[in-house]
Design an enzyme around this catalytic site. Structure first.
Site, PDB file in Angstrom:
ATOM      1  N   GLY A 161      25.720  61.249  13.312  1.00 39.10           N
ATOM      2  CA  GLY A 161      24.565  62.124  13.145  1.00 39.10           C
ATOM      3  C   GLY A 161      23.473  61.869  14.160  1.00 39.10           C
ATOM      4  O   GLY A 161      22.459  62.552  14.159  1.00 39.10           O
ATOM      5  N   CYS A 162      23.689  60.901  15.032  1.00 40.92           N
ATOM      6  CA  CYS A 162      22.708  60.593  16.070  1.00 40.92           C
ATOM      7  C   CYS A 162      23.183  61.153  17.398  1.00 40.92           C
ATOM      8  O   CYS A 162      24.366  61.070  17.722  1.00 40.92           O
ATOM      9  CB  CYS A 162      22.518  59.076  16.210  1.00 40.92           C
ATOM     10  SG  CYS A 162      21.837  58.293  14.762  1.00 40.92           S
ATOM     11  N   GLN A 163      22.276  61.715  18.170  1.00 38.49           N
ATOM     12  CA  GLN A 163      22.609  62.220  19.500  1.00 38.49           C
ATOM     13  C   GLN A 163      22.981  61.049  20.404  1.00 38.49           C
ATOM     14  O   GLN A 163      23.903  61.133  21.201  1.00 38.49           O
ATOM     15  CB  GLN A 163      21.416  62.971  20.070  1.00 38.49           C
ATOM     16  CG  GLN A 163      21.640  63.513  21.462  1.00 38.49           C
ATOM     17  CD  GLN A 163      20.422  64.250  21.994  1.00 38.49           C
ATOM     18  OE1 GLN A 163      19.381  64.286  21.372  1.00 38.49           O
ATOM     19  NE2 GLN A 163      20.560  64.831  23.158  1.00 38.49           N
ATOM     20  N   SER A 164      22.259  59.951  20.291  1.00 39.26           N
ATOM     21  CA  SER A 164      22.520  58.735  21.057  1.00 39.26           C
ATOM     22  C   SER A 164      23.472  57.850  20.268  1.00 39.26           C
ATOM     23  O   SER A 164      23.713  58.071  19.088  1.00 39.26           O
ATOM     24  CB  SER A 164      21.219  57.969  21.285  1.00 39.26           C
ATOM     25  OG  SER A 164      20.231  58.827  21.776  1.00 39.26           O
TER      26      SER A 164
END
Length: 143
Positions: free
Chosen positions: A51-54
């Site tokens: 769920g994190c872009q990074s």
């Protein structure tokens, strides 16, 4: 007031000294630079946050027993601003009892203005981190 609630209040007070969001972002980035080194061997699918872009990894550990039990988190990201958000979250929730974590609502999101000033992808990532921390705490609070 619990330790986690006190940490939130102190963080909100620190951020009140900044006049603009560029200064706040820089402070968040600087906080991230001060995170402890994250062991490479803990970077894996079991610690990666979806769920994190990074890329974000959080490794929980239980320290102590019974009423002395505390949750210790190690965490890192490959993005500077996200590492700073991790540092913010760690300051509030790291080395707290599972019960204290579960009982502490993340009021800092609105109080710091993070809910309005983070991009949607960063906000989703922050919520995914909090979801992992609360999930671990809930599991151990019931044990």
């Amino acid at each position: 007031m619990s330790e986690a609630q006190q940490a939130q209040a102190e963080l909100v007070e620190e951020f009140s000294f900044f006049d603009n969001w560029m200064d706040r972002y820089q402070y968040i980035i600087d906080m991230g630079k001060a995170l402890p080194v994250y062991p490479e061997e803990l970077k894996g699918p079991h610690t990666k946050i979806d769920g994190c872009q990074s890329n974000v990894w959080i490794h929980p550990e239980v320290k102590g027993e019974g009423s002395e039990q505390r949750l210790h988190f190690q965490a890192t990201s490959d993005a500077a601003i996200v590492a700073g958000l991790i540092a913010v979250v760690m300051r509030i929730y790291n080395d707290r009892t599972p019960q204290e974590i579960v009982a502490t609502q993340p009021t800092f999101l609105a109080e710091l203005g993070l809910d309005k000033h983070l991009s949607p992808t960063r906000s989703n990532g922050l919520h995914a981190m909090l979801k992992r921390i609360y999930g671990v705490a809930e599991l151990h609070a019931k044990a």
